[in-house]
Design a protein around this motif. Sequence first.
Motif, PDB file in Angstrom:
ATOM      1  N   VAL A  29       0.869  -1.108   0.059  1.00 24.54           N
ATOM      2  CA  VAL A  29       0.079  -0.030  -0.049  1.00 24.54           C
ATOM      3  C   VAL A  29       0.984   1.181  -0.116  1.00 24.54           C
ATOM      4  O   VAL A  29       2.013   1.111   0.502  1.00 24.54           O
ATOM      5  N   ASP A  30       0.479   2.272  -0.665  1.00 21.94           N
ATOM      6  CA  ASP A  30       1.140   3.559  -0.568  1.00 21.94           C
ATOM      7  C   ASP A  30       0.644   4.379   0.450  1.00 21.94           C
ATOM      8  O   ASP A  30      -0.554   4.890   0.648  1.00 21.94           O
ATOM      9  N   GLU A  31       1.612   5.125   1.072  1.00 23.49           N
ATOM     10  CA  GLU A  31       1.307   6.087   2.250  1.00 23.49           C
ATOM     11  C   GLU A  31       0.773   7.438   1.791  1.00 23.49           C
ATOM     12  O   GLU A  31      -0.066   7.856   2.687  1.00 23.49           O
ATOM     13  N   ALA A  32       0.958   7.888   0.750  1.00 25.23           N
ATOM     14  CA  ALA A  32       0.542   9.088   0.497  1.00 25.23           C
ATOM     15  C   ALA A  32      -0.904   9.233   0.418  1.00 25.23           C
ATOM     16  O   ALA A  32      -1.547  10.407   1.085  1.00 25.23           O
ATOM     17  N   PRO A  33      -1.773   8.317   0.048  1.00 23.45           N
ATOM     18  CA  PRO A  33      -3.157   8.505   0.225  1.00 23.45           C
ATOM     19  C   PRO A  33      -3.667   8.401   1.706  1.00 23.45           C
ATOM     20  O   PRO A  33      -4.707   9.413   1.853  1.00 23.45           O
ATOM     21  N   TYR A  34      -3.170   7.880   2.505  1.00 26.05           N
ATOM     22  CA  TYR A  34      -3.404   7.868   3.628  1.00 26.05           C
ATOM     23  C   TYR A  34      -3.117   9.223   4.502  1.00 26.05           C
ATOM     24  O   TYR A  34      -3.833   9.674   5.256  1.00 26.05           O
ATOM     25  N   GLU A  35      -2.058   9.871   4.077  1.00 21.57           N
ATOM     26  CA  GLU A  35      -1.552  11.391   4.828  1.00 21.57           C
ATOM     27  C   GLU A  35      -2.648  12.224   4.356  1.00 21.57           C
ATOM     28  O   GLU A  35      -3.125  13.027   4.905  1.00 21.57           O
ATOM     29  N   HIS A  36      -3.158  12.108   2.825  1.00 19.83           N
ATOM     30  CA  HIS A  36      -4.134  12.958   2.369  1.00 19.83           C
ATOM     31  C   HIS A  36      -5.346  12.921   3.074  1.00 19.83           C
ATOM     32  O   HIS A  36      -6.056  13.951   3.359  1.00 19.83           O
ATOM     33  N   LEU A  37      -5.947  11.535   3.211  1.00 17.86           N
ATOM     34  CA  LEU A  37      -7.153  11.403   3.551  1.00 17.86           C
ATOM     35  C   LEU A  37      -7.051  11.650   5.192  1.00 17.86           C
ATOM     36  O   LEU A  37      -8.227  12.318   5.700  1.00 17.86           O
ATOM     37  N   THR A  38      -6.230  11.515   5.921  1.00 19.57           N
ATOM     38  CA  THR A  38      -5.977  12.069   7.206  1.00 19.57           C
ATOM     39  C   THR A  38      -6.247  13.477   7.286  1.00 19.57           C
ATOM     40  O   THR A  38      -6.909  14.055   8.227  1.00 19.57           O
ATOM     41  N   SER A  39      -5.658  14.257   6.454  1.00 20.16           N
ATOM     42  CA  SER A  39      -5.499  15.793   6.471  1.00 20.16           C
ATOM     43  C   SER A  39      -6.864  16.385   6.368  1.00 20.16           C
ATOM     44  O   SER A  39      -7.441  17.177   6.720  1.00 20.16           O
ATOM     45  N   VAL A  40      -7.581  15.751   5.190  1.00 22.08           N
ATOM     46  CA  VAL A  40      -8.920  16.238   4.850  1.00 22.08           C
ATOM     47  C   VAL A  40      -9.951  15.959   6.162  1.00 22.08           C
ATOM     48  O   VAL A  40     -10.851  16.704   6.408  1.00 22.08           O
ATOM     49  N   VAL A  41      -9.939  14.790   6.659  1.00 19.01           N
ATOM     50  CA  VAL A  41     -10.769  14.442   7.833  1.00 19.01           C
ATOM     51  C   VAL A  41     -10.318  15.359   8.997  1.00 19.01           C
ATOM     52  O   VAL A  41     -11.522  15.907   9.843  1.00 19.01           O
ATOM     53  N   GLU A  42      -9.215  15.548   9.270  1.00 23.28           N
ATOM     54  CA  GLU A  42      -9.139  16.564  10.366  1.00 23.28           C
ATOM     55  C   GLU A  42      -9.456  17.798  10.122  1.00 23.28           C
ATOM     56  O   GLU A  42      -9.861  18.637  10.860  1.00 23.28           O
ATOM     57  N   GLU A  43      -9.287  18.131   8.912  1.00 21.13           N
ATOM     58  CA  GLU A  43      -9.875  19.704   8.525  1.00 21.13           C
ATOM     59  C   GLU A  43     -11.323  19.782   8.719  1.00 21.13           C
ATOM     60  O   GLU A  43     -11.764  20.891   9.057  1.00 21.13           O
ATOM     61  N   LEU A  44     -12.049  18.706   8.201  1.00 14.66           N
ATOM     62  CA  LEU A  44     -13.647  18.865   8.551  1.00 14.66           C
ATOM     63  C   LEU A  44     -14.023  18.634   9.952  1.00 14.66           C
ATOM     64  O   LEU A  44     -15.115  19.164  10.226  1.00 14.66           O
ATOM     65  N   LEU A  45     -13.255  17.745  10.832  1.00 11.01           N
ATOM     66  CA  LEU A  45     -13.639  17.640  12.083  1.00 11.01           C
ATOM     67  C   LEU A  45     -12.969  18.783  12.966  1.00 11.01           C
ATOM     68  O   LEU A  45     -13.424  18.879  14.107  1.00 11.01           O
ATOM     69  N   GLY A  46     -11.961  19.437  12.594  1.00 15.29           N
ATOM     70  CA  GLY A  46     -11.416  20.375  13.405  1.00 15.29           C
ATOM     71  C   GLY A  46     -10.609  19.942  14.418  1.00 15.29           C
ATOM     72  O   GLY A  46     -10.510  20.415  15.437  1.00 15.29           O
ATOM     73  N   ARG A  47     -10.051  18.742  14.341  1.00 16.00           N
ATOM     74  CA  ARG A  47      -9.466  17.945  15.635  1.00 16.00           C
ATOM     75  C   ARG A  47      -8.474  17.052  14.661  1.00 16.00           C
ATOM     76  O   ARG A  47      -8.466  16.689  13.717  1.00 16.00           O
ATOM     77  N   LYS A  48      -7.578  16.460  15.988  1.00 14.86           N
ATOM     78  CA  LYS A  48      -6.613  15.400  15.350  1.00 14.86           C
ATOM     79  C   LYS A  48      -7.415  14.258  15.374  1.00 14.86           C
ATOM     80  O   LYS A  48      -8.475  13.926  16.364  1.00 14.86           O
ATOM     81  N   LEU A  49      -7.087  13.123  14.524  1.00 12.89           N
ATOM     82  CA  LEU A  49      -7.650  11.803  14.486  1.00 12.89           C
ATOM     83  C   LEU A  49      -7.116  11.028  15.433  1.00 12.89           C
ATOM     84  O   LEU A  49      -6.053  11.180  16.126  1.00 12.89           O
ATOM     85  N   PRO A  50      -7.860   9.848  15.951  1.00 14.66           N
ATOM     86  CA  PRO A  50      -7.219   9.071  16.927  1.00 14.66           C
ATOM     87  C   PRO A  50      -6.354   8.092  16.193  1.00 14.66           C
ATOM     88  O   PRO A  50      -6.159   8.277  14.825  1.00 14.66           O
ATOM     89  N   PRO A  51      -5.399   7.415  16.711  1.00 10.73           N
ATOM     90  CA  PRO A  51      -4.465   6.564  15.954  1.00 10.73           C
ATOM     91  C   PRO A  51      -5.007   5.824  14.881  1.00 10.73           C
ATOM     92  O   PRO A  51      -6.149   5.218  14.978  1.00 10.73           O
ATOM     93  N   ILE A  52      -4.209   5.525  13.966  1.00 11.79           N
ATOM     94  CA  ILE A  52      -4.619   4.497  12.790  1.00 11.79           C
ATOM     95  C   ILE A  52      -4.310   3.275  13.196  1.00 11.79           C
ATOM     96  O   ILE A  52      -3.169   3.088  13.519  1.00 11.79           O
ATOM     97  N   VAL A  53      -5.240   2.311  13.378  1.00 12.92           N
ATOM     98  CA  VAL A  53      -4.952   0.942  13.758  1.00 12.92           C
ATOM     99  C   VAL A  53      -4.827  -0.273  12.710  1.00 12.92           C
ATOM    100  O   VAL A  53      -4.455  -1.239  12.940  1.00 12.92           O
ATOM    101  N   ARG A  54      -5.362   0.252  11.447  1.00 11.80           N
ATOM    102  CA  ARG A  54      -5.570  -0.742  10.546  1.00 11.80           C
ATOM    103  C   ARG A  54      -5.599  -0.011   9.427  1.00 11.80           C
ATOM    104  O   ARG A  54      -6.008   0.919   9.004  1.00 11.80           O
ATOM    105  N   ARG A  55      -4.705  -0.671   8.339  1.00  9.57           N
ATOM    106  CA  ARG A  55      -4.904  -0.200   6.959  1.00  9.57           C
ATOM    107  C   ARG A  55      -4.878  -1.274   5.995  1.00  9.57           C
ATOM    108  O   ARG A  55      -4.298  -2.213   6.330  1.00  9.57           O
ATOM    109  N   TRP A  56      -5.662  -1.246   4.907  1.00  8.48           N
ATOM    110  CA  TRP A  56      -5.610  -2.407   3.805  1.00  8.48           C
ATOM    111  C   TRP A  56      -5.918  -1.995   2.618  1.00  8.48           C
ATOM    112  O   TRP A  56      -6.567  -0.669   2.411  1.00  8.48           O
ATOM    113  N   ALA A  57      -5.857  -2.805   1.643  1.00 12.34           N
ATOM    114  CA  ALA A  57      -6.081  -2.679   0.268  1.00 12.34           C
ATOM    115  C   ALA A  57      -7.280  -3.748  -0.044  1.00 12.34           C
ATOM    116  O   ALA A  57      -7.305  -4.872   0.513  1.00 12.34           O
ATOM    117  N   GLY A  58      -8.117  -3.702  -0.898  1.00  8.77           N
ATOM    118  CA  GLY A  58      -8.994  -4.352  -1.435  1.00  8.77           C
ATOM    119  C   GLY A  58      -9.219  -4.374  -3.012  1.00  8.77           C
ATOM    120  O   GLY A  58      -8.887  -3.235  -3.602  1.00  8.77           O
TER     121      GLY A  58
END
Length: 371
Positions: A294-323
């Motif tokens: 899996v490529d890390e760049a998409p996860y970094e992008h998605l994290t930044s978008v969610v945090e911008e919409l929530l206005g807070r830091k996300l909890p730790p990422i506990v799982r990553r996967w591809a399908g």
Amino acid sequence: MRVVIIGGGILGTAHALAAVGRGHEVVQLEREAEARGATVRNFGLVWVSGRSDAEVEISLRSRRLWEEIGGKVPAVGFRPAGSITLVRTEAELAVAVSAATGPTAAERGFELLDPERVRALNPPLRGKFLAGLHCSTDAAVESRQALPAVRAYLAATGRYTFHAGAEARTVTRGAVTDDHGRRFEADLVIVCPGAAHSGLTRELAGELPVRRVRLQMMQTAPLGEPLTTAIADGDSFRYYPGFAGAQLERLNREESQTFTAARHRMQLLCVQRLHGGLTIGDTHEYEEPFAFDVDEAPYEHLTSVVEELLGRKLPPIVRRWAGVYSQSTDPAAIVTRVRAADDVWVVTGPGGRGMTLGPAIGEDTADLLNL
């Protein structure tokens, strides 16, 4: 009738549910110990909002079926939570306004909300956005536990048997033989191979008009507060036919995605699981061979978008996967059904709509085959 279903994913299980519900006996074979494909590597979203106008009826019908299933099988985790697509630019807002005033807006339950009303409906959304397109008909189920729960319900009827770790090897007139040498008599065989387009599937049906699509997703630890709806971002407009039109063309022409989002064909979808964590995605990759990592760049992008919409830091990422899922190459096809023999059908290719449309596809196949 004696119906043998090959494939333990959402489509296979939906066909089993339809057949048992009409009084038939069903044997279902799954080559893995548990379904491990796109059925469990998804959001669990029953997504009405982005479906094309031609798909609104089947989407709403499938959503009603999911609600009925949830009433009979609470462990599937059905909840009519709805969704909010959050827009951050004027071009995205124009698409949202068009959707909220379109001919199918009332059927879909669309309503355009200002930021204050968005936060009243979904308090954790404290970040930056111009408006939110609310869809009250969207829903969610727990993708990792829905199918075992449905199978337990079916087994209780006495007319359903599930065989895990059983790979179908031959399909002859009136029977299926698995890799244990067991023979299962059948009046009808329905093959739901998911993204396994080769092997037995190719032997039965030849080259199908389908392609495979790869995605990346992740899940966080519990958020610590209830996210009352699923959420999406304005990039999701680009990937759903329900938002097609002049406003979307203008969005695509005037506002390109960031390099990472464009390269990975990304949208944000986010839904809270019953345990409190967030399932977040996703990407779209169409050219094979797919990478095994899996490529890390998409996860970094998605994290930044969610945090911008929530206005807070996300909890730790506990799982990553591809399908990988199977998608019909005809954009107008909801699913690909091929009659391989008088009593053998292959059904695959719903794209990313398998969880949304599975129950309705199963019912439609049952109607087509006069079950």
